[in-house]
Design a protein around this motif. Structure first.
Motif, PDB file in Angstrom:
ATOM      1  N   SER A 593      83.711  -4.485 -38.530  1.00 57.57           N
ATOM      2  CA  SER A 593      85.032  -3.891 -36.612  1.00 57.57           C
ATOM      3  C   SER A 593      84.576  -2.703 -36.837  1.00 57.57           C
ATOM      4  O   SER A 593      84.865  -2.669 -35.452  1.00 57.57           O
ATOM      5  N   HIS A 665      93.842  -0.150 -35.294  1.00 56.76           N
ATOM      6  CA  HIS A 665      94.937  -0.003 -34.528  1.00 56.76           C
ATOM      7  C   HIS A 665      95.502   1.226 -33.545  1.00 56.76           C
ATOM      8  O   HIS A 665      95.195   0.554 -32.065  1.00 56.76           O
ATOM      9  N   LEU A 668      92.640   1.674 -31.404  1.00 50.47           N
ATOM     10  CA  LEU A 668      92.291   0.219 -29.677  1.00 50.47           C
ATOM     11  C   LEU A 668      93.769   0.759 -28.613  1.00 50.47           C
ATOM     12  O   LEU A 668      93.215   1.253 -27.482  1.00 50.47           O
ATOM     13  N   ARG A 669      95.017   1.362 -29.155  1.00 53.74           N
ATOM     14  CA  ARG A 669      96.273   1.356 -28.728  1.00 53.74           C
ATOM     15  C   ARG A 669      95.851   2.425 -27.427  1.00 53.74           C
ATOM     16  O   ARG A 669      95.987   2.970 -26.754  1.00 53.74           O
ATOM     17  N   ALA A 677      89.398  -2.324 -23.840  1.00 58.35           N
ATOM     18  CA  ALA A 677      90.686  -2.484 -25.483  1.00 58.35           C
ATOM     19  C   ALA A 677      91.178  -3.571 -25.993  1.00 58.35           C
ATOM     20  O   ALA A 677      91.097  -4.106 -27.297  1.00 58.35           O
ATOM     21  N   ALA A 678      91.364  -4.410 -24.767  1.00 57.71           N
ATOM     22  CA  ALA A 678      92.156  -6.438 -25.312  1.00 57.71           C
ATOM     23  C   ALA A 678      91.511  -6.440 -26.087  1.00 57.71           C
ATOM     24  O   ALA A 678      92.045  -7.604 -26.713  1.00 57.71           O
ATOM     25  N   ARG A 681      90.325  -5.619 -29.088  1.00 60.70           N
ATOM     26  CA  ARG A 681      91.324  -5.994 -30.248  1.00 60.70           C
ATOM     27  C   ARG A 681      90.992  -7.751 -30.414  1.00 60.70           C
ATOM     28  O   ARG A 681      91.186  -7.831 -32.228  1.00 60.70           O
ATOM     29  N   PHE A 685      92.143  -7.920 -34.154  1.00 58.29           N
ATOM     30  CA  PHE A 685      92.758  -8.400 -34.975  1.00 58.29           C
ATOM     31  C   PHE A 685      93.188  -9.745 -34.420  1.00 58.29           C
ATOM     32  O   PHE A 685      94.752  -9.624 -33.404  1.00 58.29           O
ATOM     33  N   GLN A 689      97.636  -7.729 -37.353  1.00 56.66           N
ATOM     34  CA  GLN A 689      97.563  -6.175 -38.596  1.00 56.66           C
ATOM     35  C   GLN A 689      98.010  -7.372 -39.620  1.00 56.66           C
ATOM     36  O   GLN A 689      98.603  -7.273 -39.980  1.00 56.66           O
TER      37      GLN A 689
END
Length: 838
Positions: A593, A665, A668-669, A677-678, A681, A685, A689
């Motif tokens: 990741s 996390h 990415l936020r 970013a989506a 994710r 993830f 999480q």
């Protein structure tokens, strides 16, 4: 139905090939064979079949170098060169410093665990063990930290003499020059033990054995320089310091304003070509007492006395303290921890050219010299000192929490205190694992520059947390300074470690990921070097190979991240080593990741990522947590897989991997391209999480292991100065802790059979013991045992008090008169007789 089966087969086949990182040629051939079977089966629609054959043709064309280069690599190279961030020579030198070790494996998305597990465990030689148990132990016994920090603001002459005579300044100097020639691990163990006794002494000894004249001479000095200086440094005839930091540029060598101008001048009565130095430095450890100064400055030759070159750049030289023009300033006072540290200046200081470390051949190579050796020093000095202080804090806090009682029970039995003790234990275990395994790698020939930055940042930060937690547990005992306080000076020294050798904010936000992403990534540095290659034909071929390797690498890591996140990495291949196996698998998952997120960030943000320091810092945090978790697992193996240590391993790994998850996390936020970013994710993830921090039950287990004299407690705090003898607070704590198992049942009997029944009515334990003896609840031997234990405990919890004149730096006359006139019964007294006599 058959169409669905074929679709699923193609999909799963593609995923498996990508996960296994099959080469493009092999994947094309396998895909072609399956596609031929599919076409012959006649089950697919013509349009779908044509589309698949077109895909195969495209894949086959990508296997042809000339086609790939002409239509993809060469056009992209032009764009890449525009995206490529500028790089100064100092940045380039930093990138090329050291070697890539386990940190490089974590960038691959599939670490080779055999590489780590096959590395030899660090071991002390018989000579090194004898030094730790002999001179090092004796030096700790000589140390009175209160006398050093409060009364003298310096080491006493006997300690200075012993340090020099026994070779504490010569641990890195070879034996042929009179040094000890210790391994990096032994060097680290010495500093760990000393730091558990005195941060001032540890700092004093760390500097000559870290980045400084001896280290630079060993690697870059001329033979004449080595022959002259190294024996004198080994004997302690010379005390070195190294002057880099200045008031305007800090430690930024690229901005050093200090100058050295090549010119003609007179040195010791003879005319020669030399260097006229002008410099202002500060924060220089050992400067107030140094006899030889290592100096970094910018060298130039405006009159071309040496040739056509004018600007040489950063250069390092050795200058005797008594050289005319040098002024040693007054001392700095680093947070009540008065190790020798201060400013120095030079005004028109003339020295010969052969004062340059390595001679004229190394002129202008100073920054490279510094960063190459700093990568090793950062792994040893500050991490070892932080670990020694943390071990001492855990050792003391576990015993104190068992001996100190509130509400008729040891404070360590309270859940809140147990949680803090567990955190202290876990952080200290992580620190010790990283310290020992990484120094072992140095002894194995590695020069791990990126792990050096990780250890410097994280171990000093963990040291800060452990110090804060120890203060919470000790309460008033911890905050009242005096000879009985074994925490206060170490607590005060914590920010010094945070600040030196690169402030921690800088290390986290710029160095760990900024250096690691380029240095450790399997393709990025190759792409950058190819793009800068002056041979265009060779450059484009090398760029093509690196680019398509990088593309396959990124796609593979996306798939690996997705599959391992969906399956919780249960099918990831790792060594079959029992109860810790799942932690290896989770590191594999986060490695994939992390590698995927890194590639997307570098591809889309390019040089802008360098300015997005918060994003870089979070990626660096993920890398660091994986590295530290790997060190924990290797340390557990090195120590022999003691089953009773598994709770420590579990707490450490769970905490580190949970923090890695949370940093991903937050990355990415805050990633600026929200659609991308989506997409990231989804691959990182897909189930959300799923990783959790350690459970409360684990904290209780860890607390119990340090509240009693267990084997786990001994291994966790191994290497500190804990000898049971007068004058050693840690020894006194251990002695009382070992007696607690015998005393606590007696105290409980007094409480249950005496206090609760009304047969014992006294409020304080000494009176309760006398009443219990009279009532037949305790025998004379039992009463004596409990009285002795109570006396020892009260001696431990006691704190110092002073007359004002004893703690004022410059007592006022009226204060002195007031103290002299005080009635005898009201005069504050100093409770430590030994300190009063000193």
């Amino acid at each position: 139905m058959s169409s669905v089966i074929w679709f699923v087969s193609f999909l799963f086949g593609a995923l498996i090939l990508t996960y296994q990182r099959v080469s493009l040629l092999a994947a094309s051939l396998i895909f072609g064979a399956v596609l031929l079977l599919y076409t012959l089966s006649g089950t697919g629609s013509p349009a779908w079949t044509i589309a698949l054959w077109a895909m195969l043709v495209s894949m086959m064309l990508l296997n042809i170098d000339s086609v790939r280069i002409r239509f993809i690599s060469r056009p992209f190279l032009r764009t890449y060169r525009r995206m490529l961030p500028s790089m100064s020579q100092t940045e380039k030198d930093a990138l090329e410093a050291g070697t890539v070790w386990w940190d490089g494996e974590l960038f691959t998305g599939g670490p080779d665990w055999e590489k780590l597990l096959s590395a030899a465990a660090p071991r002390l030689s018989a000579e090194e063990q004898a030094f730790l148990h002999g001179p090092c132990e004796d030096l700790c016994r000589m140390i009175d930290d209160w006398d050093i920090t409060h009364n003298r603001a310096d080491l006493p002459p006997s300690v200075w003499d012993y340090i020099k005579r026994k070779g504490f300044f010569a641990m890195i100097i070879p034996k042929k020059y009179g040094g000890l020639e210790f391994s990096a691990y032994a060097h680290s163990c010495v500093l760990t033990k000393l730091a558990s006794r005195s941060g001032v002494v540890a700092s004093t000894i760390a500097v000559p054995n870290s980045l400084g004249p001896a280290e630079l001479l060993l690697h870059y000095g001329t033979q004449a320089q080595r022959d002259h200086y190294l024996p004198r440094l080994a004997r302690g005839d010379e005390v070195p310091c190294f002057a880099l930091t200045g008031p305007r540029a800090g430690s930024d060598a690229g901005a050093i304003p200090d100058t050295g101008i090549v010119c003609k001048g007179s040195y010791q009565g003879r005319e020669t070509i030399g260097i006229r130095l002008n410099f202002t430095k500060r924060y220089i450890t050992l400067a107030p007492i140094a006899s030889v100064i290592g100096l970094a400055f910018r060298l130039s030759d405006p009159d071309r006395l040496l040739g056509e070159r004018i600007d040489y750049g950063i250069t390092c030289a050795l200058v005797p303290r008594d050289t005319p023009g040098i002024t040693i300033g007054r001392r700095h006072f680093p947070l009540n921890s008065p190790f020798q540290n201060g400013p120095l200046q030079g005004k028109d200081v003339f020295v010969p050219l052969d004062f340059i470390i390595g001679g004229m051949e190394m002129a202008g190579q100073g920054w490279r010299m510094l960063v190459e050796q700093l990568s090793v020093g950062r792994c040893i000095s500050l991490p070892s000192s932080a670990t020694g202080a943390a071990k001492a804090a855990v050792f003391a806090s576990g015993a104190y929490a068992r001996l100190r009682r509130q509400f008729n029970m040891p404070v360590g039995k309270f859940e809140g205190v147990a949680e803090v003790l567990a955190r202290m234990c876990g952080h200290t275990y992580i620190m010790d694992a990283a310290r020992s395994v990484t120094t072992g790698a140095i002894d194995g020939g590695e020069k791990p520059s990126v792990p050096a930055a990780m250890l410097k940042y994280h171990l000093t930060e963990y040291g800060r947390r452990v110090a804060n937690d120890a203060m919470d547990i000790h309460g008033g005992k911890g905050i009242c300074l005096g000879p009985r306080n074994y925490l206060g000076r170490s607590y005060q020294l914590v920010p010094v470690a945070i600040t030196v050798e690169g402030a921690n904010i800088l290390t986290r936000s710029l160095i760990i990921f900024g250096q690691g992403a380029i240095r450790c990534h399997p393709f990025v540095l190759r792409e950058m070097n190819a793009a800068r290659d002056k041979d265009k034909r060779r450059g484009v071929k090398e760029f093509d190979a690196a680019l398509f390797g990088h593309i396959g690498f990124t796609i593979s890591n996306a798939v690996r991240s997705l599959i391992m996140a969906l399956t919780l990495a249960r099918f990831s291949r790792v060594p079959p080593i029992g109860p810790t196996q799942r932690f290896y698998q989770h590191i594999n998952r986060f490695s994939a990741s992390f590698a995927f997120a890194t590639d997307v960030a570098m591809l889309t943000l390019g040089g802008y990522l360098k300015k997005k320091e918060s994003l870089s810092a979070r990626l660096g945090d993920v890398l660091s947590r994986m590295y530290l978790a790997s060190m924990v697992l290797k340390h557990y193996e090195n120590e022999g897989r003691h089953e009773e240590d598994l709770p420590l391993v579990e707490w450490s790994c769970r905490t580190l991997l949970y923090e890695a998850q949370e940093q991903l996390h937050m990355f990415l936020r805050n990633f600026p391209n929200r659609p991308l970013a989506a997409l990231m994710r989804f691959f990182i993830f897909p189930r959300g999480q799923t990783y959790h921090a350690p459970a409360d039950r684990l904290a209780h287990v860890l607390a119990e292991q340090v509240l009693r004299p267990t084997a786990t407690r001994d291994r966790l705090t191994a290497g500190i100065y804990r000898t049971i003898e007068p004058g050693n607070p840690l020894g006194m704590l251990q002695d009382a802790l070992e007696r607690a198992d015998g005393a606590e049942p007696l105290e409980k009997r007094v409480r249950v059979e005496g206090v609760k029944t009304g047969r014992v009515t006294a409020l304080e334990l000494p009176d309760q013991i006398r009443q219990a003896l009279a009532a037949g609840i305790l025998s004379e031997i039992e009463a004596a045992t409990l009285q002795d234990h109570d006396r020892r405990v009260m001696e431990i919890v006691r704190v110092d008090d002073f007359a004002t004149m004893e703690i004022a730096v410059q007592p006022r006359a009226e204060d002195t008169a007031m103290n002299s006139a005080s009635p005898a019964g009201n005069t504050p007294t100093h409770q430590n007789e030994a300190a009063s006599q000193a």
